[in-house]
Write a protein that holds these residues in place. Structure first.
Motif, short mmCIF file in Angstrom:
data_model
loop_
_atom_site.label_atom_id
_atom_site.label_comp_id
_atom_site.label_asym_id
_atom_site.label_seq_id
_atom_site.Cartn_x
_atom_site.Cartn_y
_atom_site.Cartn_z
N UNK A 151 0.82 -1.20 0.00
CA UNK A 151 0.00 0.00 0.00
C UNK A 151 0.86 1.26 0.00
N UNK A 152 1.98 1.22 0.74
CA UNK A 152 2.89 2.36 0.80
C UNK A 152 3.51 2.62 -0.57
N UNK A 193 7.34 1.60 6.81
CA UNK A 193 6.57 0.79 5.88
C UNK A 193 5.08 0.71 6.23
N UNK A 194 4.63 1.56 7.16
CA UNK A 194 3.20 1.68 7.44
C UNK A 194 2.74 3.13 7.26
N UNK A 195 3.51 3.90 6.48
CA UNK A 195 3.21 5.31 6.21
C UNK A 195 2.60 5.45 4.82
N UNK A 196 1.30 5.64 4.78
CA UNK A 196 0.61 5.80 3.49
C UNK A 196 0.50 7.28 3.19
N UNK A 236 9.92 12.89 13.53
CA UNK A 236 10.12 11.45 13.35
C UNK A 236 10.36 11.12 11.88
N UNK A 237 10.82 9.90 11.66
CA UNK A 237 11.04 9.42 10.30
C UNK A 237 9.74 8.89 9.69
N UNK A 238 8.66 9.63 9.84
CA UNK A 238 7.38 9.25 9.25
C UNK A 238 6.97 10.40 8.33
N UNK A 239 7.48 10.34 7.12
CA UNK A 239 7.33 11.39 6.10
C UNK A 239 8.14 12.63 6.48
N UNK A 240 9.43 12.52 6.25
CA UNK A 240 10.38 13.59 6.56
C UNK A 240 11.21 13.89 5.32
N UNK A 241 11.28 15.15 4.93
CA UNK A 241 12.04 15.57 3.75
C UNK A 241 13.31 16.30 4.18
N UNK A 242 14.46 15.87 3.62
CA UNK A 242 15.75 16.46 3.97
C UNK A 242 16.50 16.80 2.69
N UNK A 243 17.17 17.95 2.68
CA UNK A 243 17.95 18.38 1.51
C UNK A 243 19.24 17.56 1.40
N UNK A 295 -0.52 7.18 9.18
CA UNK A 295 0.37 6.22 9.82
C UNK A 295 -0.48 5.05 10.31
N UNK A 296 -0.41 3.92 9.61
CA UNK A 296 -1.31 2.80 9.88
C UNK A 296 -0.77 1.88 10.97
N UNK A 297 -0.56 2.45 12.15
CA UNK A 297 -0.20 1.65 13.31
C UNK A 297 -1.41 0.85 13.76
#
Length: 300
Positions: free
Chosen positions: A20-21, A93-96, A158-165, A208-210
């Protein structure tokens, strides 16, 4: 000029969610240039599925489970050493992600290009804020409301949808593999935040499908999770040493309060919980892991 983005997903034996991700990443309005899947030595069903995707993804399979920290280390290393993309977008791997998640992150990046990290608004399956991923504003006495519209500066994320340059990764290095689990994202975003400000972008929502919408708590967690809290307190001992005097001592007082909360409670397995906490805190006093950097001379 359109900016290019690599998405990094770390997975371990959650194939149904992972599918799904990946599908949600493939449906972004603003296309992702590379989908890098780091497989922490999952069972063969995950391996066979990911291999079946061919060039739809960049598949990085590890020989052993290095935990989330090691997985993100390898994924961001791959981004640096094997792509020329401008940003890395990391998630579990549970971040949609929603169709416009990346579009909204990049929209803010165009307005505020000098950022250390950008964090999404992470919601649980019922639409409310995910308790594991509450944004941490610079003023910790403030709670960011669920109806927040304007971006706001954060201490960490957190590392749940994080954007870094890419340029920030080049300057600060990679997540610390030795953390294994817990706190690797807090340490990494605080490291990035010392280079340039980090921001919460409320328009960039993800789900976040926890299994349940609860935060981590040694006091209340079950017996199978208790031993993991060693990493939480050990890792915290390292990264709070890097903070300024006020935030360092505030975190130490909070940890002390957690200890006494458990000690004075009627929780089950109290002695076991206190022993894990004390072991982690003791280890954290001398824990001094190495920060690795990508070798971009290897770039193909």
């Amino acid at each position: 000029m359109t900016k290019k983005v690599s998405a990094v997903v770390v997975t371990y034996n959650r194939l149904t969610l992972l599918k799904e991700v990946i599908e949600s990443l493939q449906k972004q309005i603003e296309p992702v240039s590379h989908i890098i899947i780091v497989d922490n030595a999952s069972e063969n069903d995950t391996k066979e599925y990911l291999e079946s995707l061919g060039n739809q993804i960049d598949y990085v399979r590890l020989g052993e489970n290095l935990g989330g920290a090691g997985g993100f280390n390898r994924g961001i290393r791959y981004f640096m050493e094997n792509t020329d993309d401008d940003f890395v977008w990391v998630m579990d791997d549970d971040t949609v992600v929603h169709p416009d998640t990346l579009q909204n992150l990049l929209k803010f990046a165009n307005v505020e290009p000098n950022f250390g990290f950008l964090a999404s608004d992470v919601r649980w399956t019922d639409g409310h804020r995910a308790k594991m991923n509450q944004p941490a504003p610079m003023n910790r006495l403030k709670v960011i409301p669920e109806n927040q519209v304007e971006p706001i500066r954060l201490q960490n994320a957190t590392f749940v949808s994080l954007l870094v340059r890419r340029s920030v990764v080049a300057q600060i290095g990679l997540p610390i593999t030795d953390f294994f689990i817990w706190g690797d994202d807090i340490e990494y975003t605080e490291r990035a935040g010392r280079v340039a400000p980090g921001y919460f972008v409320p328009s960039a929502k993800v789900t976040h499908k926890m299994g349940s919408n609860v935060g981590s708590s040694l006091l209340n967690d079950g017996p199978e999770r208790t031993p993991r809290y060693f990493y939480s307190y050990r890792n915290k001992g390292y990264y709070i040493r890097k903070r300024d005097w006020y935030r360092k001592n505030r975190a130490r007082l909070r940890t002390l309060a957690e200890y006494w909360q458990i000690k004075l409670s009627k929780t089950d397995r109290k002695s076991e919980k206190l022993a894990v906490m004390k072991k982690g805190m003791k280890a954290g006093k001398i824990f001094n892991p190495i920060i690795e950097f990508a070798d971009t001379s290897k770039k193909k």
